[in-house]
Design a protein around this motif. Structure first.
Motif, mmCIF file in Angstrom:
data_model
loop_
_atom_site.group_PDB
_atom_site.id
_atom_site.type_symbol
_atom_site.label_atom_id
_atom_site.label_comp_id
_atom_site.label_asym_id
_atom_site.label_seq_id
_atom_site.Cartn_x
_atom_site.Cartn_y
_atom_site.Cartn_z
ATOM 1 N N ASN A 3 0.798 -1.221 0.000
ATOM 2 C CA ASN A 3 0.000 0.000 0.000
ATOM 3 C C ASN A 3 0.834 1.275 0.000
ATOM 4 O O ASN A 3 0.418 2.298 -0.514
ATOM 5 C CB ASN A 3 -0.921 0.025 1.229
ATOM 6 N N ALA A 4 2.025 1.222 0.618
ATOM 7 C CA ALA A 4 2.800 2.444 0.771
ATOM 8 C C ALA A 4 3.330 2.942 -0.563
ATOM 9 O O ALA A 4 3.496 4.134 -0.760
ATOM 10 C CB ALA A 4 3.944 2.211 1.737
ATOM 11 N N ARG A 7 0.593 3.645 -6.418
ATOM 12 C CA ARG A 7 -0.266 4.815 -6.641
ATOM 13 C C ARG A 7 -1.704 4.330 -6.779
ATOM 14 O O ARG A 7 -1.964 3.215 -7.216
ATOM 15 C CB ARG A 7 0.154 5.581 -7.897
ATOM 16 N N THR A 8 -2.639 5.210 -6.404
ATOM 17 C CA THR A 8 -4.045 4.804 -6.453
ATOM 18 C C THR A 8 -4.889 5.878 -7.131
ATOM 19 O O THR A 8 -4.536 7.063 -7.127
ATOM 20 C CB THR A 8 -4.609 4.546 -5.044
ATOM 21 N N GLN A 79 -9.146 5.732 0.988
ATOM 22 C CA GLN A 79 -8.051 5.818 1.984
ATOM 23 C C GLN A 79 -7.964 4.530 2.781
ATOM 24 O O GLN A 79 -6.878 4.002 3.012
ATOM 25 C CB GLN A 79 -8.282 7.000 2.950
ATOM 26 N N GLY A 83 -4.818 3.286 1.434
ATOM 27 C CA GLY A 83 -3.889 4.065 2.250
ATOM 28 C C GLY A 83 -3.425 5.380 1.643
ATOM 29 O O GLY A 83 -2.729 6.147 2.299
ATOM 30 N N ARG A 84 -3.774 5.659 0.399
ATOM 31 C CA ARG A 84 -3.368 6.920 -0.242
ATOM 32 C C ARG A 84 -4.233 7.167 -1.481
ATOM 33 O O ARG A 84 -4.830 6.228 -2.009
ATOM 34 C CB ARG A 84 -1.890 6.900 -0.629
ATOM 35 N N ASP A 86 -3.796 9.267 -5.223
ATOM 36 C CA ASP A 86 -2.889 10.028 -6.084
ATOM 37 C C ASP A 86 -3.572 10.662 -7.288
ATOM 38 O O ASP A 86 -3.153 11.715 -7.748
ATOM 39 C CB ASP A 86 -1.788 9.083 -6.604
ATOM 40 N N HIS A 129 -7.662 15.826 -0.307
ATOM 41 C CA HIS A 129 -6.954 14.564 -0.038
ATOM 42 C C HIS A 129 -5.638 14.383 -0.774
ATOM 43 O O HIS A 129 -4.800 13.603 -0.328
ATOM 44 C CB HIS A 129 -7.858 13.373 -0.390
ATOM 45 N N GLY A 131 -1.915 14.696 -2.308
ATOM 46 C CA GLY A 131 -0.636 15.266 -1.913
ATOM 47 C C GLY A 131 0.179 15.644 -3.138
ATOM 48 O O GLY A 131 -0.318 15.621 -4.268
ATOM 49 N N GLY A 134 -0.029 14.851 -7.144
ATOM 50 C CA GLY A 134 -1.407 14.441 -7.420
ATOM 51 C C GLY A 134 -1.888 14.917 -8.789
ATOM 52 O O GLY A 134 -1.398 15.917 -9.323
#
Ligand code: NDP
Length: 246
Positions: A3-4, A7-8, A79, A83-84, A86, A129, A131, A134
Motif C-alpha cells: 500500500n505504501a 499509486r491509487t 483511503q 492508504g493513499r 494520487d 486529499h 498530496g 497528485g
C-alpha cells in the motif's frame, strides 16, 4: 506491491462506458483503482473483476456524486482500502436532451446536479486529499464547440466543469498537483447511443475527418497520459480528444 508504494486512483462513474475503460487502463498502468458508480452494482463489480483478472487491485464504491456525504465516503473508503489517493478522475455524467424552455427545468436541474455539482464536490474532496504529485482530471465534452439544439443543459454543465478545472489549477499553486479536463468527441457508449437513430449516429460519425466515433479506450489513453509521468507538465488544460470533431 504494498500500500505504501502503489499509486491509487478514484474513477467516478466507472461501472460502464468511458469510466470503465479509464479504470481498466489505470489499473493496467499499475494503479489500484476505486470504481465508483451510482446504482449499477453488477456492472461495477464486473469492472472490479476484470481488473483483478488482469492482476490489478480494485474496489467498488457506490455513491451519488451530487451528494456531499456520498463523495466524502468515496474518498474515505479509498483511503481505508489503499492508504493513499494520487489520481482523481471525475467522469460520472448524464446527458438528458432538452431544449431551452421553462417546462424543461427538471432536466436542467438534474444535469447540473450530477455533472456540475458532482464535479464541484469531487474536485473539492480531491483538493483536500491529494498530496504532492497528485493529478486531477475531469471529463468535459467536445460538443461545447457545436452548440447543437437540445444540448443546452448538458453544455452549460460541462462549460461549468471546464471553469472549475482552471480555477482549481490556480488554487493548487505550491502543491505540485495538476488539474486538467479531457473533452471527448462522440464515443461509443450508452450515453451517446441513447435516443439516436442509426442515421443520426452515422451523420455525427461523419463530422470527424476520421469519419467514425471514438472508442472508450481512446479516451482512457488521454487520461492515462495526464495521470502518468509523461503528463507532468500539462496543467490547467482542456484536451479535446475527438478525431477532429471540432
Ligand atoms: P455512460 O452513460 O456510459 O456511463 C455513465 C457512468 O456514470 C456510469 O458508470 C454511471 O453509473 C455513472 N453515473 C451516472 N450518474 C452518476 C451519479 N450521480 N453518481 C455517480 N455515478 C454516476 O456514460 P459515458 O461513459 O458515455 O460518459 C462518461 C463521461 O464522458 C460523462 O461525463 C460524459 O458527459 C462524458 N462524455 C461522453 C461522451 C460520449 O460520446 N459518450 C462525449 C463527451 C463526453 P451507473 O452504471 O451506476 O448508472
Amino acid at each position: 506491491m504494498d500500500n505504501a508504494t502503489q499509486r491509487t486512483a478514484i474513477v467516478t462513474g466507472a461501472s460502464r462506458g468511458i469510466g470503465r475503460a479509464i479504470a481498466l487502463r489505470l489499473a493496467a498502468d499499475g494503479l489500484a483503482v476505486t470504481v465508483n458508480y451510482a446504482g449499477n452494482t453488477a456492472k461495477a463489480e464486473e469492472t472490479v473483476a476484470a481488473i483483478e483478472a488482469n492482476g490489478g487491485k480494485a474496489v467498488a464504491v457506490q455513491g451519488d456524486v451530487a451528494n456531499p456525504q456520498d463523495v466524502e465516503r468515496l474518498f474515505q473508503a479509498t483511503q481505508e482500502a489503499f492508504g493513499r489517493i494520487d489520481v482523481v478522475v471525475h467522469n460520472a455524467g448524464i446527458m438528458p436532451m432538452a431544449t431551452i424552455g421553462s417546462d424543461n427545468l427538471e432536466a436542467f436541474d438534474k444535469v447540473i446536479a450530477t455533472n456540475l455539482r458532482g464535479a464541484y464536490l469531487v474536485l473539492a474532496q480531491a483538493a483536500r486529499h491529494l498530496g504532492e504529485g497528485g493529478r486531477i482530471i475531469a471529463l468535459s465534452s467536445s460538443v461545447l464547440a457545436k452548440s447543437f439544439p437540445a444540448y443546452g443543459p448538458y453544455i452549460a454543465s460541462k462549460a461549468g466543469v471546464e471553469g472549475l478545472v482552471h480555477v482549481l489549477a490556480n488554487e493548487m499553486r505550491g502543491r505540485q498537483i495538476t488539474v486538467n479536463a479531457v473533452a471527448p468527441g462522440p464515443v461509443a457508449t450508452e450515453l451517446f447511443f441513447h435516443g439516436k437513430t442509426d442515421e443520426r449516429v452515422a451523420e455525427i460519425a461523419a463530422m470527424s475527418p476520421l469519419e467514425r466515433i471514438g472508442q472508450p479506450e481512446e479516451i482512457a489513453s488521454a487520461v492515462a497520459f495526464l495521470a502518468g509521468p509523461d503528463g507532468a507538465w500539462v496543467n490547467s488544460q482542456v484536451i479535446r480528444v475527438n478525431g477532429g470533431f471540432a
